[in-house]
Design a protein around this motif. Structure first.
Motif, PDB file in Angstrom:
ATOM      1  N   LYS A   1       0.823  -1.206   0.000  1.00  0.00           N
ATOM      2  CA  LYS A   1       0.000   0.000   0.000  1.00  0.00           C
ATOM      3  C   LYS A   1       0.855   1.253   0.000  1.00  0.00           C
ATOM      4  O   LYS A   1       0.549   2.230  -0.678  1.00  0.00           O
ATOM      5  CB  LYS A   1      -0.919   0.001   1.220  1.00  0.00           C
ATOM      6  CG  LYS A   1      -1.891   1.163   1.258  1.00  0.00           C
ATOM      7  CD  LYS A   1      -2.821   1.082   2.456  1.00  0.00           C
ATOM      8  CE  LYS A   1      -3.811   2.255   2.477  1.00  0.00           C
ATOM      9  NZ  LYS A   1      -4.704   2.197   3.659  1.00  0.00           N
ATOM     10  N   MET A   2       1.948   1.240   0.783  1.00  0.00           N
ATOM     11  CA  MET A   2       2.838   2.388   0.851  1.00  0.00           C
ATOM     12  C   MET A   2       4.207   2.010   0.297  1.00  0.00           C
ATOM     13  O   MET A   2       4.648   0.860   0.403  1.00  0.00           O
ATOM     14  CB  MET A   2       2.983   2.870   2.297  1.00  0.00           C
ATOM     15  CG  MET A   2       1.686   3.286   2.966  1.00  0.00           C
ATOM     16  SD  MET A   2       0.777   4.568   2.056  1.00  0.00           S
ATOM     17  CE  MET A   2       1.975   5.900   2.055  1.00  0.00           C
ATOM     18  N   PHE A   3       4.882   2.997  -0.289  1.00  0.00           N
ATOM     19  CA  PHE A   3       6.214   2.771  -0.838  1.00  0.00           C
ATOM     20  C   PHE A   3       7.091   3.945  -0.446  1.00  0.00           C
ATOM     21  O   PHE A   3       6.664   5.101  -0.488  1.00  0.00           O
ATOM     22  CB  PHE A   3       6.146   2.634  -2.361  1.00  0.00           C
ATOM     23  CG  PHE A   3       7.422   2.206  -2.988  1.00  0.00           C
ATOM     24  CD1 PHE A   3       7.822   0.882  -2.939  1.00  0.00           C
ATOM     25  CD2 PHE A   3       8.247   3.119  -3.630  1.00  0.00           C
ATOM     26  CE1 PHE A   3       9.012   0.473  -3.511  1.00  0.00           C
ATOM     27  CE2 PHE A   3       9.427   2.729  -4.199  1.00  0.00           C
ATOM     28  CZ  PHE A   3       9.821   1.393  -4.151  1.00  0.00           C
ATOM     29  N   PHE A   4       8.326   3.662  -0.030  1.00  0.00           N
ATOM     30  CA  PHE A   4       9.231   4.709   0.438  1.00  0.00           C
ATOM     31  C   PHE A   4      10.483   4.749  -0.430  1.00  0.00           C
ATOM     32  O   PHE A   4      11.044   3.708  -0.785  1.00  0.00           O
ATOM     33  CB  PHE A   4       9.622   4.452   1.901  1.00  0.00           C
ATOM     34  CG  PHE A   4       8.459   4.474   2.852  1.00  0.00           C
ATOM     35  CD1 PHE A   4       8.125   5.642   3.528  1.00  0.00           C
ATOM     36  CD2 PHE A   4       7.692   3.338   3.066  1.00  0.00           C
ATOM     37  CE1 PHE A   4       7.052   5.668   4.406  1.00  0.00           C
ATOM     38  CE2 PHE A   4       6.615   3.350   3.938  1.00  0.00           C
ATOM     39  CZ  PHE A   4       6.295   4.525   4.616  1.00  0.00           C
ATOM     40  N   VAL A   5      10.915   5.962  -0.752  1.00  0.00           N
ATOM     41  CA  VAL A   5      12.111   6.139  -1.575  1.00  0.00           C
ATOM     42  C   VAL A   5      12.996   7.217  -0.945  1.00  0.00           C
ATOM     43  O   VAL A   5      12.521   8.303  -0.601  1.00  0.00           O
ATOM     44  CB  VAL A   5      11.749   6.570  -3.019  1.00  0.00           C
ATOM     45  CG1 VAL A   5      13.014   6.836  -3.832  1.00  0.00           C
ATOM     46  CG2 VAL A   5      10.897   5.502  -3.695  1.00  0.00           C
TER      47      VAL A   5
ATOM     48  N   ALA B   1      10.260   8.774  -9.235  1.00  0.00           N
ATOM     49  CA  ALA B   1       9.628   8.621  -7.922  1.00  0.00           C
ATOM     50  C   ALA B   1       9.252   9.991  -7.360  1.00  0.00           C
ATOM     51  O   ALA B   1       8.181  10.163  -6.760  1.00  0.00           O
ATOM     52  CB  ALA B   1      10.572   7.897  -6.963  1.00  0.00           C
ATOM     53  N   THR B   2      10.117  10.981  -7.562  1.00  0.00           N
ATOM     54  CA  THR B   2       9.843  12.338  -7.077  1.00  0.00           C
ATOM     55  C   THR B   2       8.645  12.943  -7.803  1.00  0.00           C
ATOM     56  O   THR B   2       7.805  13.617  -7.191  1.00  0.00           O
ATOM     57  CB  THR B   2      11.083  13.236  -7.258  1.00  0.00           C
ATOM     58  OG1 THR B   2      12.204  12.648  -6.573  1.00  0.00           O
ATOM     59  CG2 THR B   2      10.835  14.627  -6.696  1.00  0.00           C
ATOM     60  N   ILE B   3       8.564  12.726  -9.115  1.00  0.00           N
ATOM     61  CA  ILE B   3       7.431  13.244  -9.892  1.00  0.00           C
ATOM     62  C   ILE B   3       6.122  12.658  -9.366  1.00  0.00           C
ATOM     63  O   ILE B   3       5.147  13.384  -9.135  1.00  0.00           O
ATOM     64  CB  ILE B   3       7.604  12.901 -11.392  1.00  0.00           C
ATOM     65  CG1 ILE B   3       8.788  13.678 -11.977  1.00  0.00           C
ATOM     66  CG2 ILE B   3       6.322  13.221 -12.166  1.00  0.00           C
ATOM     67  CD1 ILE B   3       9.161  13.260 -13.395  1.00  0.00           C
ATOM     68  N   GLU B   4       6.094  11.348  -9.147  1.00  0.00           N
ATOM     69  CA  GLU B   4       4.897  10.693  -8.629  1.00  0.00           C
ATOM     70  C   GLU B   4       4.554  11.214  -7.237  1.00  0.00           C
ATOM     71  O   GLU B   4       3.391  11.510  -6.928  1.00  0.00           O
ATOM     72  CB  GLU B   4       5.110   9.173  -8.585  1.00  0.00           C
ATOM     73  CG  GLU B   4       3.987   8.391  -7.915  1.00  0.00           C
ATOM     74  CD  GLU B   4       2.653   8.496  -8.648  1.00  0.00           C
ATOM     75  OE1 GLU B   4       1.604   8.341  -7.985  1.00  0.00           O
ATOM     76  OE2 GLU B   4       2.658   8.748  -9.870  1.00  0.00           O
ATOM     77  N   PHE B   5       5.572  11.367  -6.398  1.00  0.00           N
ATOM     78  CA  PHE B   5       5.355  11.861  -5.040  1.00  0.00           C
ATOM     79  C   PHE B   5       4.755  13.269  -5.050  1.00  0.00           C
ATOM     80  O   PHE B   5       3.815  13.574  -4.307  1.00  0.00           O
ATOM     81  CB  PHE B   5       6.680  11.868  -4.274  1.00  0.00           C
ATOM     82  CG  PHE B   5       6.637  12.603  -2.969  1.00  0.00           C
ATOM     83  CD1 PHE B   5       6.034  12.041  -1.849  1.00  0.00           C
ATOM     84  CD2 PHE B   5       7.174  13.884  -2.861  1.00  0.00           C
ATOM     85  CE1 PHE B   5       5.978  12.731  -0.640  1.00  0.00           C
ATOM     86  CE2 PHE B   5       7.124  14.574  -1.660  1.00  0.00           C
ATOM     87  CZ  PHE B   5       6.522  13.996  -0.547  1.00  0.00           C
ATOM     88  N   LEU B   6       5.285  14.150  -5.901  1.00  0.00           N
ATOM     89  CA  LEU B   6       4.810  15.532  -5.937  1.00  0.00           C
ATOM     90  C   LEU B   6       3.406  15.630  -6.522  1.00  0.00           C
ATOM     91  O   LEU B   6       2.624  16.504  -6.126  1.00  0.00           O
ATOM     92  CB  LEU B   6       5.790  16.411  -6.714  1.00  0.00           C
ATOM     93  CG  LEU B   6       7.158  16.601  -6.030  1.00  0.00           C
ATOM     94  CD1 LEU B   6       8.105  17.399  -6.917  1.00  0.00           C
ATOM     95  CD2 LEU B   6       6.994  17.295  -4.670  1.00  0.00           C
TER      96      LEU B   6
END
Length: 466
Positions: free
Chosen positions: A92-96, A259-264
């Motif tokens: 469910k959660m993913f960390f980078v 990953a940053t694009i998805e996070f933002l």
């Protein structure tokens, strides 16, 4: 003119790899793929370390030093991404982990650009901007400023060189004590070198961790009462053989960008803003893509199989373990235990990591999250040392991560945190790109940069149970 015939035996005899060249190549390759061990201050007590100077790099037969001193700065964030199509609770959660892109030599950082555009569009909303510009604990995008250095555990020197990470406030405390002592030494010897990191004329540093009223604090002391702690020839050679700090720290790839694009995008939605659709963001993304190495084929995906495909770097698994350690450390710093909701969420992710990598790690109720993470590191070391051509024992039973009872089992934010003046200064000058996938660049030798918390394990002091 008579044509000279080249004897292939003579050619091979004259161009064979020498023993010295083979040793050098082996050392360089081992350095590239070695995993740096981290020294962790995980419980109350006093830890004694011997800080090491920055090692030079051999270039064209000459030693060159990119930066004087003993530490390198870094700014990092742990991105928490929500999987839009989870197949189970485990994914469910993913960390980078990401570092500020300028440290790897890129001319622009996407999170910095996002903050700039957000300020321009929503600057009148003080409450919103306070949250956006706050720390990760507050739901904001402020970078975590740290300082990293190589050290030796003075009490367990045989465990070798490890990396110590300090927060900025911790680093400044250490620097003040270093400069005070150094000034006294210079009054007697105008040429006295750094009293905490020089090879022969340095003292051990004592780091004390205290916990009072659920708040954690750190203090530093330079033990100048005894003789100098001189490094042995073997320790100096080990330092020269270590991966250079920038190579271990500054890593940024297409995987991190995506990953940053998805996070933002998710952050936009969460904060009810519209920053990602701006022209500045599009230009920043395009610029970063052009500046990343052309052979960087890494790719971010919530699907683990796709994420670990052939185009992604081999260190993805190690990055995931680093993220787990970072989450544990931040909970530990805030005094949040394993039984809390966040602690249990971390434990679930640790179990998932063990399952996915089929590690021989037994999960029991008496083991803490830290114990499990250390067991994972040990299991990975065993796997790395194993013969890759050797077939696994068919009789060996797979490890299980169900919460087993032990045979013997019967049944805030750091108060020392200060504002990092580096945030007010120009960004570090770009230097070079890191190899795809991990956290590189040269920096001015100032004293204004991040500091950090002590990290990784290898030569960790004996664990002191609270």
């Amino acid at each position: 003119m008579e044509e000279k015939t080249l004897n292939p035996f003579d050619f091979f005899a004259a161009n064979q790899e020498t023993y010295e060249e083979a040793i050098k190549k082996s050392a360089e390759e081992s350095q590239s793929f070695s995993r740096v061990k981290h020294f962790r201050i995980d419980s109350p007590g006093t830890y004694t370390v011997r800080i090491l100077p920055i090692a030079p790099t051999l270039v064209d037969g000459e030693y060159k030093l990119d930066r004087k001193g003993y530490e390198y700065p870094i700014k990092t964030q742990v991105l928490r991404l929500e999987n839009p199509k989870p197949t189970s609770k485990k994914d469910k959660m993913f960390f980078v982990n990401v570092c500020q892109a300028r440290y790897v030599g890129l001319s622009v950082d996407l999170i910095d650009t996002y903050l700039k555009v957000a300020e321009e569009k929503y600057g009148d909303d003080e409450k919103l901007m306070k949250k956006v510009q706050g720390s990760g604990f507050e739901g904001g995008l402020k970078w975590n400023s740290q300082r990293c250095m190589y050290i030796i555990d003075a009490e367990k020197r045989k465990e070798g060189i490890q990396m110590l990470t300090l927060s900025y406030s911790q680093y400044k405390d250490l620097e003040e004590r270093k400069l005070t002592l150094w000034k006294k030494k210079l009054n007697k010897d105008p040429k006295h070198p750094c009293p905490i990191s020089s090879l022969e004329y340095a003292y051990p540093v004592e780091i004390t961790r205290k916990e009072e009223n659920k708040k954690t604090s750190y203090s530093f002391n330079i033990d100048a009462s005894d003789d100098y702690d001189k490094l042995s020839p073997e320790e100096v050679q080990a330092l020269m053989d270590m991966q250079r700090l920038p190579d271990a720290l500054y890593r940024y790839s297409r995987f991190h960008l995506e990953a940053t694009i998805e996070f933002l995008h998710q952050y936009d939605k969460k904060m009810e803003m519209d920053v990602m659709s701006s022209k500045e963001i599009a230009e920043a993304i395009e610029k970063i893509k052009l500046e990343l190495p052309a052979d960087d084929k890494s790719h971010f995906s919530f699907d683990k199989k796709e994420r670990q495909g052939g185009d992604n770097d081999n260190n993805t698994d190690e990055d995931e373990l680093d993220v787990l350690w970072n989450r544990w450390e931040k909970l530990n710093e805030r005094g949040i235990g394993d039984k809390s909701d966040e602690g249990q969420e971390l434990r679930d992710d640790i179990r998932t990591y063990i399952d996915e990598h089929e590690l021989d790690v037994r999960v029991t109720r008496s083991k803490t999250n830290q114990d499990l993470l250390e067991d994972i590191e040990d299991a990975l070391e065993v796997a790395k040392d194993a013969d890759p051509g050797e077939d696994p024992d068919p009789e060996e039973k797979p490890a299980t991560t169900s919460e087993e009872p032990d045979p013997e089992d019967t049944g805030s934010e750091d108060p020392n945190n200060v504002e990092d003046p580096e945030d007010l200064e120009p960004e570090p000058a770009p230097v070079r790109h890191a190899r795809p996938e991990r956290r590189r660049a040269e920096h001015n030798d100032d004293t204004n940069e991040p500091a950090a918390r002590p990290e990784r394990r290898a030569a960790r002091p004996e664990r002191r149970r609270r």
